[in-house]
Write a protein that holds these residues in place. Structure first.
Motif, PDB file in Angstrom:
ATOM      1  N   TYR A  41       0.818  -1.215   0.000  1.00 30.16           N
ATOM      2  CA  TYR A  41       0.000   0.000   0.000  1.00 30.16           C
ATOM      3  C   TYR A  41       0.853   1.268   0.000  1.00 30.16           C
ATOM      4  O   TYR A  41       0.347   2.350  -0.280  1.00 30.16           O
ATOM      5  CB  TYR A  41      -1.002   0.024   1.162  1.00 30.16           C
ATOM      6  CG  TYR A  41      -0.385  -0.117   2.541  1.00 30.16           C
ATOM      7  CD1 TYR A  41       0.146   0.984   3.204  1.00 30.16           C
ATOM      8  CD2 TYR A  41      -0.369  -1.347   3.184  1.00 30.16           C
ATOM      9  CE1 TYR A  41       0.689   0.857   4.474  1.00 30.16           C
ATOM     10  CE2 TYR A  41       0.164  -1.489   4.437  1.00 30.16           C
ATOM     11  CZ  TYR A  41       0.694  -0.382   5.092  1.00 30.16           C
ATOM     12  OH  TYR A  41       1.239  -0.509   6.336  1.00 30.16           O
ATOM     13  N   GLY A 133      -2.817   1.237   5.206  1.00 30.79           N
ATOM     14  CA  GLY A 133      -3.358   0.673   3.985  1.00 30.79           C
ATOM     15  C   GLY A 133      -4.862   0.678   3.879  1.00 30.79           C
ATOM     16  O   GLY A 133      -5.418   0.010   3.002  1.00 30.79           O
ATOM     17  N   TYR A 134      -5.551   1.400   4.743  1.00 28.66           N
ATOM     18  CA  TYR A 134      -6.999   1.503   4.662  1.00 28.66           C
ATOM     19  C   TYR A 134      -7.386   2.869   4.105  1.00 28.66           C
ATOM     20  O   TYR A 134      -6.685   3.857   4.308  1.00 28.66           O
ATOM     21  CB  TYR A 134      -7.644   1.321   6.049  1.00 28.66           C
ATOM     22  CG  TYR A 134      -7.614  -0.104   6.519  1.00 28.66           C
ATOM     23  CD1 TYR A 134      -8.730  -0.910   6.381  1.00 28.66           C
ATOM     24  CD2 TYR A 134      -6.470  -0.642   7.092  1.00 28.66           C
ATOM     25  CE1 TYR A 134      -8.704  -2.240   6.808  1.00 28.66           C
ATOM     26  CE2 TYR A 134      -6.435  -1.966   7.516  1.00 28.66           C
ATOM     27  CZ  TYR A 134      -7.554  -2.752   7.375  1.00 28.66           C
ATOM     28  OH  TYR A 134      -7.527  -4.062   7.783  1.00 28.66           O
ATOM     29  N   GLU A 156     -11.936   0.462   4.495  1.00 28.75           N
ATOM     30  CA  GLU A 156     -11.694  -0.713   3.657  1.00 28.75           C
ATOM     31  C   GLU A 156     -10.222  -0.759   3.274  1.00 28.75           C
ATOM     32  O   GLU A 156      -9.587   0.279   3.108  1.00 28.75           O
ATOM     33  CB  GLU A 156     -12.537  -0.657   2.375  1.00 28.75           C
ATOM     34  CG  GLU A 156     -14.037  -0.612   2.598  1.00 28.75           C
ATOM     35  CD  GLU A 156     -14.613  -1.901   3.158  1.00 28.75           C
ATOM     36  OE1 GLU A 156     -13.958  -2.954   3.055  1.00 28.75           O
ATOM     37  OE2 GLU A 156     -15.747  -1.845   3.690  1.00 28.75           O
ATOM     38  N   LYS A 157      -9.686  -1.956   3.106  1.00 31.53           N
ATOM     39  CA  LYS A 157      -8.311  -2.093   2.601  1.00 31.53           C
ATOM     40  C   LYS A 157      -8.223  -1.386   1.255  1.00 31.53           C
ATOM     41  O   LYS A 157      -9.176  -1.392   0.478  1.00 31.53           O
ATOM     42  CB  LYS A 157      -7.929  -3.559   2.444  1.00 31.53           C
ATOM     43  CG  LYS A 157      -7.575  -4.269   3.712  1.00 31.53           C
ATOM     44  CD  LYS A 157      -6.342  -3.723   4.400  1.00 31.53           C
ATOM     45  CE  LYS A 157      -5.074  -4.254   3.783  1.00 31.53           C
ATOM     46  NZ  LYS A 157      -3.865  -3.738   4.403  1.00 31.53           N
TER      47      LYS A 157
END
Length: 185
Positions: A41, A133-134, A156-157
């Motif tokens: 991410y 990473g969200y 959410e990811k």
């Protein structure tokens, strides 16, 4: 030049200009990708591979992204032009013709380009997830009238968020204003 080498040269130039080795966050809302980041991410190459796997079929060409806002909308770079990809609509908005212009545009309209004000309403636990990473994903998509409020957002990811919004973009990309998608009517 071997396939992909031109892209790596672009990333290297961008890295020298704006990125640290592991990415950068502003209040966990504005996120610049890093070149050597261990987490996918934060890694500019991993992010570009993912974004292009979703949006190249919609746009008809590849883009080079270097960062994202709180919702996962992508900041793009090409030939000294800086733009913003709305991940729900796949529309590219030109921001500036130079990096200095890009920074000025962000500074002039930081709320719009980062989504930062929403972080002020979030719990510290949820805010910290934005740095892991969200991204915030609208429950009711913004493009069909979803509110820009925490009541309409879920964490959410990053990859799920991009795929979800890419599906919306693919359905509406050729619709005229006011026209309904046959799958949504």
């Amino acid at each position: 030049m071997p396939f992909g080498m031109e892209r790596l040269i672009t990333y290297s130039k961008l890295d020298d200009d704006v990125l640290s080795i592991a990415g950068y966050y502003f209040a966990n809302s504005l996120h610049f990708y890093g070149v050597g980041a261990e987490n996918n991410y934060d890694n500019i190459i991993d992010q570009n591979n993912l974004v292009n796997s979703i949006y190249q079929p919609i746009l008809g060409y590849e883009i080079t992204t270097f960062g994202e806002d709180i919702f996962g909308n992508q900041f793009c770079f090409s030939e000294e032009k800086f733009s913003w990809l709305n991940i729900e609509t796949s529309e590219l908005e030109n921001i500036a013709d130079s990096f200095e212009g890009f920074l000025n545009a962000i500074e002039q309209n930081v709320d719009y380009y980062t989504g930062f004000p929403i972080t002020e309403e979030m719990s510290e636990d949820h805010k910290s997830m934005l740095g892991l990473g969200y991204r915030l994903c609208p429950i009711k998509p913004f493009v069909i009238g979803g509110e820009y409020s925490l009541n309409n957002l879920s964490l959410e990811k990053f990859d799920h968020n991009l795929r979800y919004n890419g599906q919306i973009a693919a359905q509406i990309v050729n619709l005229e204003d006011g026209q309904k998608d046959k799958d949504c009517s």
